[in-house]
Design an enzyme around this catalytic site. Structure first.
Site, PDB file in Angstrom:
ATOM      1  N   LEU A 614       0.844  -1.203   0.000  1.00 66.08           N
ATOM      2  CA  LEU A 614       0.000   0.000   0.000  1.00 66.08           C
ATOM      3  C   LEU A 614       0.873   1.244   0.000  1.00 66.08           C
ATOM      4  O   LEU A 614       0.874   2.026  -0.935  1.00 66.08           O
ATOM      5  CB  LEU A 614      -0.919  -0.001   1.224  1.00 66.08           C
ATOM      6  CG  LEU A 614      -1.640   1.326   1.526  1.00 66.08           C
ATOM      7  CD1 LEU A 614      -2.631   1.644   0.426  1.00 66.08           C
ATOM      8  CD2 LEU A 614      -2.317   1.292   2.888  1.00 66.08           C
ATOM      9  N   ASP A 615       1.624   1.423   1.073  1.00 64.17           N
ATOM     10  CA  ASP A 615       2.500   2.580   1.241  1.00 64.17           C
ATOM     11  C   ASP A 615       3.776   2.083   1.897  1.00 64.17           C
ATOM     12  O   ASP A 615       3.849   1.992   3.125  1.00 64.17           O
ATOM     13  CB  ASP A 615       1.804   3.618   2.130  1.00 64.17           C
ATOM     14  CG  ASP A 615       2.661   4.853   2.374  1.00 64.17           C
ATOM     15  OD1 ASP A 615       3.764   4.939   1.810  1.00 64.17           O
ATOM     16  OD2 ASP A 615       2.231   5.721   3.161  1.00 64.17           O
TER      17      ASP A 615
END
Length: 960
Positions: A614-615
């Site tokens: 995701l990040d």
């Protein structure tokens, strides 16, 4: 070299049925040899009678003191240790001791520089190795202190340094610690129990890095360790310690357990070059003494440095047994301690060691044809045995029970203790044709465990503990024999199941392509089984990735490897993948150890796709997509901002902080002290960690109209300018973490009160533990409360809440009454005002609040988390077209599966992108080789399309 019809006595390392030593045992049996193993010559008390004793500890500490003098010199301090040589440089142990005594006399006469004091040696363990090391240490002027007194000594010296900076110090401090100082029970209501710890180490959390290491100058590691136990000191823990100013100078790892209890000791050293310097700031090793970090000694043949005395010691003991061994005609003529040490006699295994072939037959072999065998029975369960399995031969009784009932077993895992104080651990997959037989086996094993695990004084340490897994109905066939492509997932955390589900259910467009088979490997078989439960095309297997041979065997049988393990494992796994020419995916950041493998991966034609979560991950892909599209239209990026946060859903944000944890809160709390830097209107803005929460700003997004958000700058935003190719054109580059509005002002106030202080608090070192209220009152110790309440227009008789509000305001912890009110609500929600005694495993204010947060800010049943990712890219054009603000938003909520279990939004948005990365590599859609990120169109275009088709959709729009 084994000659027939002889008797041999040596360290054979065969009684544990280790695969690599079985050819030796086979040769012994083939040549009709009698084998006596030194390691197994033990007295009735279980202690070894024949060993090299304390020589490793003695040589190790002399060598370390020699290196310590050089290290202090590189730091600008001259010490008496400089005159000391290594152990092998002295003609005898007595001469080496005399040299240490001379160093001690110099310290006692002239002292040590106060700038490096107090010098505290921490010894782990109390066995022969530790005793030998302490024997050398005691030749120096010293004082031994208990572990709980370490903070007091440190605090006293800090005060002394402030008042007398030139003061000389005339002694060293020693501290001996055992497992009770290294771990604490995860249940704060329970105390440390050694027998329970050895039986169930998963119930305990590491605390050495918090309670002991912050005060140590030198850690002398003398303890036995197995991989099922928490590490003594990990890389990340050391990195945090060094950032906080820990005085640690070096590690004297006499046990030399490579990659073991001290994670960063990942290689042994030689007598010629006994030290390496480990720099935790960049996870690198160096051969010199100059520079940052700690020095590490890891010589694995230390007794040879005192070869004369060590051999004399060993020979003196051995000579007592030789006559009996040489003259005996029948085994029964020998004393019991020698009979027990006889593994084979006249070419046959003795009765005590008949378990060896039984274990060998069932040992899981990760060769292509036997990747994950299961018992040849319809029903099976995982049985974990821990205790004195081999030294008291309880393993024989356990195997007899299984076979006598008509069951079968396979050895999944086996770790053998090395002394009476070290228990062993085995995992068996036990099978039966029907559940009644399996129940009978389990009942008999339980009776055996109860018989050897009582509470009586004569058996203080549990001899046998038992843990039973769930019963499974066994399928047919095994993992690697499945047709079609195979993807290996390493790890069994929350993120793993969404990745496995996505891959196992993927249907290629080409109908001729076989369905993907997913193999989930974990250190514990039961964890992997829980991940694949209900996933038809997935199989669980047990694997310790530290076993490079086993890892290589499994990797060789698949097309792509997905590592969802902690980042510290990735480099070792990547090296195996490169060697076997297999592609690999991770969701972790590219660190130096991974970056250094890029050329090797290119040379092997391998892609190591990192930051595919995701990040980092989805944030990369949508960023470069928006930027590439802007550049394709001849636009220039004027501003790039990225916001991302894992939050409770609005319905679950039902506490004063509007935040919840699905993991230990310590990491999230510490993140609030990290410094940050970003670019705003062409200027680099630096935010100190101590003021990060004060830098929070509000953010309004239409996706959450009922909730206001705030954002905090996230570490170093400037590096993304280079990654995305916008450093020269963008005047603003800003990445931030999202929270609900009000979070930061409360956290900032709690921090100022002192709850985020990780230093041991004097009040929490007392045997008479304070209550939470007593501790809170100590932190908010303000005088003249009546005057304060009057000045602040607060009712003096308004109760304890108003008193707390007054204290917080009067001490300047916040400026507005509204924030103080919210902080008091948070304090009461966490129970930090209660008249309940604080548990013993809390030694700092940081421990107290993290423990309360973990207990009271966890997600409830069926509560959902939420992931929010929002990008804004301002694009200007040279031809007069109006500036555009491009926006992309991902809003994802946790999902409740059939049966009521919840898959978190964070697990979905990390696991699914990693799985997509594996698919792209499997289908040869990524041409770039080496260590890469998902920054190229060949990755992000199909990956974003797959994300959308899986239900993870980004909403995009443009404002002019």
């Amino acid at each position: 070299m084994i000659l027939p019809d002889r008797a041999y006595a040596f360290f054979s390392h065969t009684h544990k049925a280790q695969k690599e030593n079985m050819p030796l045992l086979d040769k012994i049996l083939e040549e009709r040899v009698s084998l006596f193993d030194y390691e197994l010559i033990v007295g009735d008390d279980g202690k070894r009678l024949l060993a090299f004793g304390k020589f490793a500890g003695r040589a190790g500490l002399v060598d370390f003191l020699h290196g310590l003098g050089q290290r202090y010199l590189s730091l600008g301090y001259s010490t008496p240790f400089l005159s000391l040589g290594q152990s092998h440089m002295y003609p005898s142990l007595a001469a080496a001791k005399a040299a240490v005594i001379a160093v001690g006399e110099e310290i006692a006469t002239f002292g040590l520089p106060s700038g490096i004091c107090p010098i505290v040696f921490v010894f782990t363990g109390v066995g022969n190795v530790s005793q030998g090391a302490q024997e050398i240490f005691k030749l120096l002027p010293h004082t031994f202190i208990d572990a709980e007194k370490l903070p007091e000594v440190s605090a006293a010296w800090n005060l002394s340094k402030q008042s007398q900076s030139t003061k000389r110090v005339f002694q060293l401090y020693g501290c001996v610690v055992t497992s009770r100082d290294m771990v604490s029970h995860k249940d704060p209501t329970r105390h440390f129990d050694k027998a329970d710890y050895y039986a169930h180490p998963e119930h305990y959390a590491p605390v050495f890095h918090e309670r002991i290491a912050p005060y140590a100058s030198v850690i002398v590691n003398c303890m036995y360790w197995e991989r099922r136990f928490p590490r003594l000191l990990s890389i990340s823990q050391l990195q945090q310690l060094m950032k906080s100013g820990c005085p640690l100078v070096g590690i004297c790892d006499i046990t030399c357990d490579i990659g073991g209890s001290i994670e960063f000791v990942d290689k042994s050293t030689s007598i010629e070059k006994p030290f390496f310097r480990y720099d935790p700031s960049n996870n690198s090793c160096h051969d010199d003494m100059e520079g940052n970090g700690v020095i590490c000694l890891a010589v694995d043949i230390l007794p040879t440095e005192f070869s004369k005395e060590a051999s004399q010691h060993f020979g003196n003991i051995l000579s007592k047994f030789v006559a009996s061994l040489a003259s005996m005609k029948q085994l029964v003529e020998l004393p019991s301690y020698l009979r027990r040490a006889c593994i084979a006699h006249d070419g046959r295994l003795t009765s005590l060691y008949e378990y060896i072939p039984r274990m060998r037959k069932t040992m899981i072999d990760l060769a292509p044809a036997k990747a994950n065998p299961s018992p040849d029975k319809k029903y099976s369960t995982l049985v974990s045995l821990s205790g004195h399995l081999f030294d008291k031969f309880l393993i024989n009784e356990a195997l007899d029970i299984i076979e006598a009932a008509g069951g079968s077993f396979q050895l999944v895992r086996c770790e053998v203790g090395q002394s009476i104080d070290d228990t062993s651990y085995s995992e068996l997959e036990v099978g039966a044709d029907d559940t009644s037989t399996l129940d009978k086996i389990i009942d008999s094993l339980t009776s055996l465990a109860n018989a050897h695990g009582g509470d009586d004084d004569a058996r203080k340490e549990t001899e046998l503990a038992l843990k039973i897994g769930k019963v499974n109905e066994c399928g047919t066939g095994d993992t690697v024999d499945k047709d079609g492509p195979k993807i290996l997932i390493l790890g069994a955390g929350r993120v793993c199941r969404p990745a496995a589900q996505f891959l196992a259910s993927y249907r290629p467009d080409d109908n001729n392509t076989d369905q993907i088979h997913v193999i989930v490997a974990s250190l514990y078989q039961k964890d992997a089984e829980e991940i694949v439960e209900g996933i038809k095309n997935a199989t669980a297997t047990q694997l310790d990735v530290a076993d490079i041979g086993g890892l290589s065997d499994l990797v060789s049988q698949v097309e792509v490897v997905v590592s969802l393990l902690p980042a510290s494992f990735h480099a070792a796994i990547a090296r195996v993948c490169i060697e076997l020419k297999k592609h690999m995916v991770t969701a972790s950041y590219v660190d130096e150890s991974m970056s250094n493998l890029s050329q090797a991966a290119k040379g092997a034609g391998v892609t190591i796709l990192c930051e595919m979560g995701l990040d980092p991950g989805i944030d990369h892909m949508i960023s470069v997509k928006m930027i590439d599209e802007a550049h394709a239209r001849n636009g220039k990026v004027k501003s790039f901002t990225s916001f991302c946060g894992g939050l409770p859903s609005p319905a679950a944000a039902n506490n004063p902080l509007a935040y919840k944890f699905s993991w230990n809160p310590a990491g999230a709390v510490r993140a609030g002290k990290n410094p940050a830097v970003y670019k705003f209107l062409g200027e680099a803005i630096h935010v100190d960690g101590s003021s990060l929460y004060e830098s929070a700003k509000g953010l309004r997004l239409p996706e959450l109209p009922a909730f206001a958000l705030e954002h905090l700058p996230n570490r170093n935003s400037l590096i993304y300018g280079d990654l995305y190719g916008i450093t020269k054109e963008a005047s603003t580059i800003y990445r931030a973490t999202l929270r609900y509005e009000g979070f930061s002002e409360i956290m900032a106030t709690l921090s100022k009160i002192g709850f985020f202080d990780a230093a041991n608090h004097p009040l929490l070192q007392d045997a008479n533990r304070p209550t939470y209220k007593g501790f809170l009152d100590e932190l908010l110790n303000a005088d003249n409360i009546s005057t304060i309440t009057t000045n602040l227009n607060i009712e003096a008789s308004g109760g304890y809440d108003d008193e707390l509000i007054a204290r917080i305001l009067s001490l300047g912890h916040c400026k507005e009454k509204d924030i103080a009110v919210k902080t008091v609500k948070t304090i009461k929600f966490l129970g930090l005002h209660e008249e309940i005694q604080i548990p013993k495993d809390c030694s700092s204010a940081f421990d107290v609040i993290c423990q309360r947060m973990e207990q009271r800010m966890a997600y409830g049943h069926n509560e959902q988390d939420m992931v929010l990712l929002h990008h804004e890219v301002e694009v200007e054009y040279p031809d007069g077209r109006p500036t555009e603000k491009h926006q992309a938003t991902l809003l994802e909520f946790g999902k409740v599966e059939n049966g009521g279990s919840t898959t978190t939004a964070m697990a979905l948005t990390v696991g699914v992108p990693a799985a997509i990365g594996a698919l792209l590599l499997l289908e040869n859609k990524v041409n770039t080789k080496g260590v890469i990120r998902p920054l190229e169109p060949e990755i992000y275009i199909p990956a974003l399309e797959m994300l959308e088709s899986s239900g993870i959709k980004l909403a995009e729009g443009v404002e002019i």
